[in-house]
Design a protein around this motif. Structure first.
Motif, PDB file in Angstrom:
ATOM      1  N   LEU A  58       0.858  -1.176   0.000  1.00  0.00           N
ATOM      2  CA  LEU A  58       0.000   0.000   0.000  1.00  0.00           C
ATOM      3  C   LEU A  58       0.896   1.228   0.000  1.00  0.00           C
ATOM      4  O   LEU A  58       1.749   1.373   0.878  1.00  0.00           O
ATOM      5  CB  LEU A  58      -0.909   0.018   1.240  1.00  0.00           C
ATOM      6  CG  LEU A  58      -1.746   1.285   1.449  1.00  0.00           C
ATOM      7  CD1 LEU A  58      -2.806   1.415   0.361  1.00  0.00           C
ATOM      8  CD2 LEU A  58      -2.382   1.273   2.826  1.00  0.00           C
ATOM      9  N   SER A  59       0.720   2.102  -0.999  1.00  0.00           N
ATOM     10  CA  SER A  59       1.488   3.348  -1.079  1.00  0.00           C
ATOM     11  C   SER A  59       0.548   4.512  -0.832  1.00  0.00           C
ATOM     12  O   SER A  59      -0.490   4.634  -1.496  1.00  0.00           O
ATOM     13  CB  SER A  59       2.129   3.503  -2.457  1.00  0.00           C
ATOM     14  OG  SER A  59       3.044   2.475  -2.691  1.00  0.00           O
ATOM     15  N   ILE A  60       0.915   5.366   0.121  1.00  0.00           N
ATOM     16  CA  ILE A  60       0.122   6.547   0.457  1.00  0.00           C
ATOM     17  C   ILE A  60       0.991   7.774   0.206  1.00  0.00           C
ATOM     18  O   ILE A  60       2.116   7.845   0.710  1.00  0.00           O
ATOM     19  CB  ILE A  60      -0.340   6.505   1.928  1.00  0.00           C
ATOM     20  CG1 ILE A  60      -1.245   5.286   2.145  1.00  0.00           C
ATOM     21  CG2 ILE A  60      -1.039   7.796   2.324  1.00  0.00           C
ATOM     22  CD1 ILE A  60      -1.630   5.054   3.589  1.00  0.00           C
ATOM     23  N   SER A  61       0.463   8.706  -0.580  1.00  0.00           N
ATOM     24  CA  SER A  61       1.193   9.939  -0.877  1.00  0.00           C
ATOM     25  C   SER A  61       0.391  11.127  -0.365  1.00  0.00           C
ATOM     26  O   SER A  61      -0.810  11.230  -0.620  1.00  0.00           O
ATOM     27  CB  SER A  61       1.415  10.091  -2.377  1.00  0.00           C
ATOM     28  OG  SER A  61       2.120   8.990  -2.889  1.00  0.00           O
ATOM     29  N   VAL A  62       1.071  12.008   0.367  1.00  0.00           N
ATOM     30  CA  VAL A  62       0.451  13.214   0.903  1.00  0.00           C
ATOM     31  C   VAL A  62       1.236  14.409   0.374  1.00  0.00           C
ATOM     32  O   VAL A  62       2.468  14.404   0.381  1.00  0.00           O
ATOM     33  CB  VAL A  62       0.454  13.208   2.448  1.00  0.00           C
ATOM     34  CG1 VAL A  62      -0.140  14.494   3.006  1.00  0.00           C
ATOM     35  CG2 VAL A  62      -0.307  11.997   2.971  1.00  0.00           C
ATOM     36  N   GLY A  63       0.502  15.416  -0.102  1.00  0.00           N
ATOM     37  CA  GLY A  63       1.134  16.632  -0.592  1.00  0.00           C
ATOM     38  C   GLY A  63       0.507  17.841   0.068  1.00  0.00           C
ATOM     39  O   GLY A  63      -0.226  17.726   1.058  1.00  0.00           O
ATOM     40  N   THR A  64       0.811  19.011  -0.463  1.00  0.00           N
ATOM     41  CA  THR A  64       0.203  20.238   0.037  1.00  0.00           C
ATOM     42  C   THR A  64      -0.530  20.923  -1.108  1.00  0.00           C
ATOM     43  O   THR A  64      -0.219  20.711  -2.281  1.00  0.00           O
ATOM     44  CB  THR A  64       1.257  21.205   0.621  1.00  0.00           C
ATOM     45  OG1 THR A  64       2.218  21.519  -0.384  1.00  0.00           O
ATOM     46  CG2 THR A  64       1.946  20.599   1.828  1.00  0.00           C
ATOM     47  N   LYS A  65      -1.520  21.710  -0.750  1.00  0.00           N
ATOM     48  CA  LYS A  65      -2.283  22.477  -1.731  1.00  0.00           C
ATOM     49  C   LYS A  65      -2.737  23.773  -1.072  1.00  0.00           C
ATOM     50  O   LYS A  65      -2.722  23.896   0.157  1.00  0.00           O
ATOM     51  CB  LYS A  65      -3.483  21.681  -2.238  1.00  0.00           C
ATOM     52  CG  LYS A  65      -4.557  21.450  -1.166  1.00  0.00           C
ATOM     53  CD  LYS A  65      -5.768  20.750  -1.726  1.00  0.00           C
ATOM     54  CE  LYS A  65      -6.852  20.605  -0.654  1.00  0.00           C
ATOM     55  NZ  LYS A  65      -8.060  19.995  -1.159  1.00  0.00           N
ATOM     56  N   GLU A  66      -3.163  24.708  -1.896  1.00  0.00           N
ATOM     57  CA  GLU A  66      -3.728  25.955  -1.389  1.00  0.00           C
ATOM     58  C   GLU A  66      -5.085  25.662  -0.750  1.00  0.00           C
ATOM     59  O   GLU A  66      -5.878  24.890  -1.300  1.00  0.00           O
ATOM     60  CB  GLU A  66      -3.935  26.965  -2.521  1.00  0.00           C
ATOM     61  CG  GLU A  66      -2.655  27.455  -3.158  1.00  0.00           C
ATOM     62  CD  GLU A  66      -1.879  28.407  -2.276  1.00  0.00           C
ATOM     63  OE1 GLU A  66      -2.487  29.268  -1.624  1.00  0.00           O
ATOM     64  OE2 GLU A  66      -0.638  28.279  -2.243  1.00  0.00           O
ATOM     65  N   MET A  67      -5.360  26.261   0.380  1.00  0.00           N
ATOM     66  CA  MET A  67      -6.679  26.123   0.993  1.00  0.00           C
ATOM     67  C   MET A  67      -7.691  26.850   0.105  1.00  0.00           C
ATOM     68  O   MET A  67      -7.381  27.910  -0.452  1.00  0.00           O
ATOM     69  CB  MET A  67      -6.689  26.703   2.408  1.00  0.00           C
ATOM     70  CG  MET A  67      -5.831  25.928   3.360  1.00  0.00           C
ATOM     71  SD  MET A  67      -6.016  26.399   5.103  1.00  0.00           S
ATOM     72  CE  MET A  67      -5.973  28.157   5.062  1.00  0.00           C
ATOM     73  N   THR A  68      -8.890  26.303  -0.017  1.00  0.00           N
ATOM     74  CA  THR A  68      -9.897  26.887  -0.902  1.00  0.00           C
ATOM     75  C   THR A  68     -10.349  28.264  -0.436  1.00  0.00           C
ATOM     76  O   THR A  68     -10.714  29.106  -1.244  1.00  0.00           O
ATOM     77  CB  THR A  68     -11.126  25.963  -1.024  1.00  0.00           C
ATOM     78  OG1 THR A  68     -11.591  25.653   0.286  1.00  0.00           O
ATOM     79  CG2 THR A  68     -10.762  24.673  -1.745  1.00  0.00           C
ATOM     80  N   ASP A  69     -10.300  28.525   0.863  1.00  0.00           N
ATOM     81  CA  ASP A  69     -10.766  29.809   1.394  1.00  0.00           C
ATOM     82  C   ASP A  69      -9.586  30.691   1.824  1.00  0.00           C
ATOM     83  O   ASP A  69      -9.728  31.565   2.669  1.00  0.00           O
ATOM     84  CB  ASP A  69     -11.713  29.590   2.574  1.00  0.00           C
ATOM     85  CG  ASP A  69     -11.056  28.800   3.707  1.00  0.00           C
ATOM     86  OD1 ASP A  69      -9.940  28.279   3.516  1.00  0.00           O
ATOM     87  OD2 ASP A  69     -11.664  28.716   4.782  1.00  0.00           O
ATOM     88  N   ALA A  70      -8.409  30.482   1.221  1.00  0.00           N
ATOM     89  CA  ALA A  70      -7.197  31.157   1.679  1.00  0.00           C
ATOM     90  C   ALA A  70      -7.221  32.664   1.444  1.00  0.00           C
ATOM     91  O   ALA A  70      -6.669  33.421   2.229  1.00  0.00           O
ATOM     92  CB  ALA A  70      -5.979  30.554   0.990  1.00  0.00           C
ATOM     93  N   GLY A  71      -7.831  33.114   0.355  1.00  0.00           N
ATOM     94  CA  GLY A  71      -7.800  34.546   0.064  1.00  0.00           C
ATOM     95  C   GLY A  71      -6.444  34.949  -0.496  1.00  0.00           C
ATOM     96  O   GLY A  71      -5.670  34.113  -0.957  1.00  0.00           O
ATOM     97  N   ASP A  72      -6.146  36.243  -0.466  1.00  0.00           N
ATOM     98  CA  ASP A  72      -4.923  36.750  -1.071  1.00  0.00           C
ATOM     99  C   ASP A  72      -3.797  36.984  -0.070  1.00  0.00           C
ATOM    100  O   ASP A  72      -2.653  37.181  -0.459  1.00  0.00           O
ATOM    101  CB  ASP A  72      -5.205  38.080  -1.790  1.00  0.00           C
ATOM    102  CG  ASP A  72      -6.138  37.887  -2.973  1.00  0.00           C
ATOM    103  OD1 ASP A  72      -6.112  36.789  -3.568  1.00  0.00           O
ATOM    104  OD2 ASP A  72      -6.891  38.813  -3.276  1.00  0.00           O
ATOM    105  N   MET A  73      -4.108  37.011   1.200  1.00  0.00           N
ATOM    106  CA  MET A  73      -3.093  37.325   2.207  1.00  0.00           C
ATOM    107  C   MET A  73      -2.658  36.047   2.930  1.00  0.00           C
ATOM    108  O   MET A  73      -3.406  35.490   3.717  1.00  0.00           O
ATOM    109  CB  MET A  73      -3.652  38.328   3.231  1.00  0.00           C
ATOM    110  CG  MET A  73      -4.122  39.626   2.607  1.00  0.00           C
ATOM    111  SD  MET A  73      -2.803  40.528   1.786  1.00  0.00           S
ATOM    112  CE  MET A  73      -1.942  41.163   3.197  1.00  0.00           C
TER     113      MET A  73
END
Length: 115
Positions: A58-73
């Motif tokens: 079993l291979s599990i991969s975790v990454g990062t992404k922009e939060m949907t409600d992040a805004g510009d700041m």
């Protein structure tokens, strides 16, 4: 592989931490880990879960992404993001579990475990 869940437990400013532990609980594989994000708008994301029946891995991969409600700041602080992933199996646990993180520079192995 029957069901997969993923949740972010906590986000806080910190350091470039990349770690994970694997536990086997009945018919479940439980991964608890910490991945780092480059700024305050990042959150963890389950990018891939693959079970290879031939190698019983079993291979599990975790990454990062922009939060949907992040805004510009976004704060320019490194974020430590704690997560929990659970994979339920109906026909026995896998022989090996591998966890990898991708913080923007490609996948890097974090840990491998066997039941």
């Amino acid at each position: 592989m029957n069901e997969t869940t993923f949740s972010v437990i906590r986000r806080q400013s910190g350091s470039q931490t990349s770690s994970a532990t694997v536990a086997f609980d009945g018919d479940q594989v439980v991964v608890e880990g910490t991945i780092w994000g480059s700024d305050g708008c990042k959150t963890a994301d389950l990018t891939d879960v693959v079970y290879d029946a031939d190698s019983d891995d079993l291979s599990i991969s975790v990454g990062t992404k922009e939060m949907t409600d992040a805004g510009d700041m976004c704060t320019q602080a490194i974020m430590e993001i704690d997560y929990r992933a659970t994979v339920t199996f109906e026909n026995g646990l896998p022989g090996t579990v591998s966890v990898s993180h991708d913080t923007g520079g490609g996948l890097s192995p974090v840990t491998t475990a066997t039941p």
